[in-house]
Motif scaffolding. Structure first.
Motif, PDB file in Angstrom:
ATOM      1  N   LEU A  40      -9.822 -10.118   5.895  1.00  0.00           N
ATOM      2  CA  LEU A  40      -9.514  -8.685   6.084  1.00  0.00           C
ATOM      3  C   LEU A  40      -9.472  -7.961   4.744  1.00  0.00           C
ATOM      4  CD1 LEU A  40      -8.697  -6.279   7.863  1.00  0.00           C
ATOM      5  CD2 LEU A  40      -6.303  -7.017   7.638  1.00  0.00           C
ATOM      6  N   LYS A  41      -8.851  -8.586   3.763  1.00  0.00           N
ATOM      7  CA  LYS A  41      -8.748  -7.980   2.427  1.00  0.00           C
ATOM      8  C   LYS A  41     -10.139  -7.715   1.852  1.00  0.00           C
ATOM      9  CE  LYS A  41      -6.013  -8.643  -1.814  1.00  0.00           C
ATOM     10  NZ  LYS A  41      -6.884  -8.964  -2.949  1.00  0.00           N
ATOM     11  N   THR A  99      -0.626  -4.106  11.295  1.00  0.00           N
ATOM     12  CA  THR A  99      -1.002  -2.743  11.694  1.00  0.00           C
ATOM     13  C   THR A  99      -1.855  -2.151  10.580  1.00  0.00           C
ATOM     14  OG1 THR A  99       1.051  -2.449  12.943  1.00  0.00           O
ATOM     15  CG2 THR A  99      -0.124  -0.445  12.309  1.00  0.00           C
ATOM     16  N   LYS A 139      -3.567  -2.231  15.953  1.00  0.00           N
ATOM     17  CA  LYS A 139      -2.447  -3.177  16.011  1.00  0.00           C
ATOM     18  C   LYS A 139      -2.985  -4.540  16.402  1.00  0.00           C
ATOM     19  CE  LYS A 139       0.685   0.536  17.420  1.00  0.00           C
ATOM     20  NZ  LYS A 139       1.776   0.970  18.335  1.00  0.00           N
ATOM     21  N   ARG A 164      -6.142 -13.092   6.598  1.00  0.00           N
ATOM     22  CA  ARG A 164      -5.730 -12.101   5.592  1.00  0.00           C
ATOM     23  C   ARG A 164      -6.771 -11.977   4.468  1.00  0.00           C
ATOM     24  NH1 ARG A 164      -0.233 -10.500   5.068  1.00  0.00           N
ATOM     25  NH2 ARG A 164      -0.550 -10.523   2.822  1.00  0.00           N
ATOM     26  N   LEU A 175      -4.330   3.905  14.625  1.00  0.00           N
ATOM     27  CA  LEU A 175      -3.584   2.701  14.289  1.00  0.00           C
ATOM     28  C   LEU A 175      -4.240   1.530  15.010  1.00  0.00           C
ATOM     29  CD1 LEU A 175       0.047   4.100  14.801  1.00  0.00           C
ATOM     30  CD2 LEU A 175      -1.073   3.659  12.601  1.00  0.00           C
ATOM     31  N   LEU A 217      -3.515   1.463   9.331  1.00  0.00           N
ATOM     32  CA  LEU A 217      -3.751   2.907   9.437  1.00  0.00           C
ATOM     33  C   LEU A 217      -5.179   3.136   8.969  1.00  0.00           C
ATOM     34  CD1 LEU A 217      -2.865   5.915   9.776  1.00  0.00           C
ATOM     35  CD2 LEU A 217      -2.150   5.828   7.377  1.00  0.00           C
ATOM     36  N   TYR A 265      -5.198   1.189   5.459  1.00  0.00           N
ATOM     37  CA  TYR A 265      -3.929   0.741   4.882  1.00  0.00           C
ATOM     38  C   TYR A 265      -3.302  -0.269   5.841  1.00  0.00           C
ATOM     39  CZ  TYR A 265       0.133   0.827   1.909  1.00  0.00           C
ATOM     40  OH  TYR A 265       1.118   0.464   1.018  1.00  0.00           O
ATOM     41  N   ALA A 266      -3.362  -1.550   5.450  1.00  0.00           N
ATOM     42  CA  ALA A 266      -2.899  -2.625   6.331  1.00  0.00           C
ATOM     43  C   ALA A 266      -1.522  -3.117   5.915  1.00  0.00           C
ATOM     44  CB  ALA A 266      -3.895  -3.781   6.293  1.00  0.00           C
ATOM     45  N   VAL A 267      -0.649  -3.295   6.912  1.00  0.00           N
ATOM     46  CA  VAL A 267       0.678  -3.863   6.641  1.00  0.00           C
ATOM     47  C   VAL A 267       0.957  -4.990   7.625  1.00  0.00           C
ATOM     48  CG1 VAL A 267       1.625  -1.698   5.731  1.00  0.00           C
ATOM     49  CG2 VAL A 267       1.917  -2.231   8.159  1.00  0.00           C
ATOM     50  N   ALA A 268       1.723  -5.977   7.145  1.00  0.00           N
ATOM     51  CA  ALA A 268       2.178  -7.075   8.000  1.00  0.00           C
ATOM     52  C   ALA A 268       3.689  -6.945   8.156  1.00  0.00           C
ATOM     53  CB  ALA A 268       1.830  -8.409   7.359  1.00  0.00           C
ATOM     54  N   GLU A 269       4.182  -7.146   9.372  1.00  0.00           N
ATOM     55  CA  GLU A 269       5.631  -7.044   9.583  1.00  0.00           C
ATOM     56  C   GLU A 269       6.333  -8.186   8.853  1.00  0.00           C
ATOM     57  OE1 GLU A 269       6.650  -6.472  13.726  1.00  0.00           O
ATOM     58  OE2 GLU A 269       4.990  -5.079  14.005  1.00  0.00           O
ATOM     59  N   LYS A 270       7.408  -7.846   8.150  1.00  0.00           N
ATOM     60  CA  LYS A 270       8.125  -8.893   7.403  1.00  0.00           C
ATOM     61  C   LYS A 270       8.652  -9.969   8.342  1.00  0.00           C
ATOM     62  CE  LYS A 270       9.761  -6.486   3.229  1.00  0.00           C
ATOM     63  NZ  LYS A 270       9.143  -7.255   2.123  1.00  0.00           N
TER      64      LYS A 270
END
Lengths: 128, 128
Positions: B49-50, B79, B34, B46, B32, B81, B67-72
């Motif tokens: 990174l994309k 983060t 972070k 963003r 992970l 994965l 697999y990238a996620v942004a906290e809402k």
């Protein structure tokens, strides 16, 4: 290239399937579950979580993944990347026998649980 | 069922491919990442990174997912994965033009970076 009738149907179908895929991705529920497990019960917890994940992914089309990792330096710290097709799939998941068994069976093993709602940067990203 | 010569070859090949898959999963590098991003540069970050993730997944067979996620609630908290087929695949990734472009291009946008090495609970788990 000359675009004939057959080609234009194929192109239309491709665009349509792309539209459907995009629409489906927009409804996805993506989040990180961050757990801390009682060290004395870690082995048992891992076995129960594994059983629950395998059942969910096998039996529920709307559970797209439950990718669980344990930190190498702190094996009691577990993070799960959870992806559900939509809110209904998630609600249905909560009512499955395998989830209820997991939730009740591990209630005293889970010392902390944080659910972090997220937006994926690239919806539809897979694991090869 | 009578097991004949042909069946036994098929069964052997199936077992062999299962063994190979398991061996491959054991070499995987799963972690992970972070990150905390400068809010003023989030949109730019963003996009970079994309682009980097799409190039990595498309061009590198050993990059199994990013697999990238942004906290809402905190969109600057991202983060990822990261799953690589093995250490060599990861080392090769660090030398690719698209990774170097990302790393240098975002150096002043990344306010914090923590890399957490992990073990997957179920190696080989996919995203449907």
């Amino acid at each position: 290239m000359k675009i004939n009738y057959k080609h234009s149907i194929i192109i239309t179908l491709m665009l349509l399937s792309f539209e459907i895929a995009s629409a489906q991705e927009k409804t996805q529920l993506v989040r990180l579950a961050k757990l801390q497990i009682d060290p004395a019960q870690l082995e048992n917890y891992r076995a129960i979580l594994k059983e629950e994940i395998e059942a969910s992914v096998r039996l529920e089309p709307g559970v797209l993944t439950l990718y669980a990792v344990a930190e190498k330096d702190k094996p009691t710290h577990i993070t799960i990347l959870e992806i559900y097709a939509n809110t209904d799939a998630y609600k249905a998941h909560l009512l499955t026998p395998h989830f209820i068994k997991y939730k009740t069976g591990t209630a005293d093993m889970v010392k902390a649980l944080e659910l972090v709602e997220t937006d994926p940067l690239i919806p539809g990203m897979k694991i090869k």
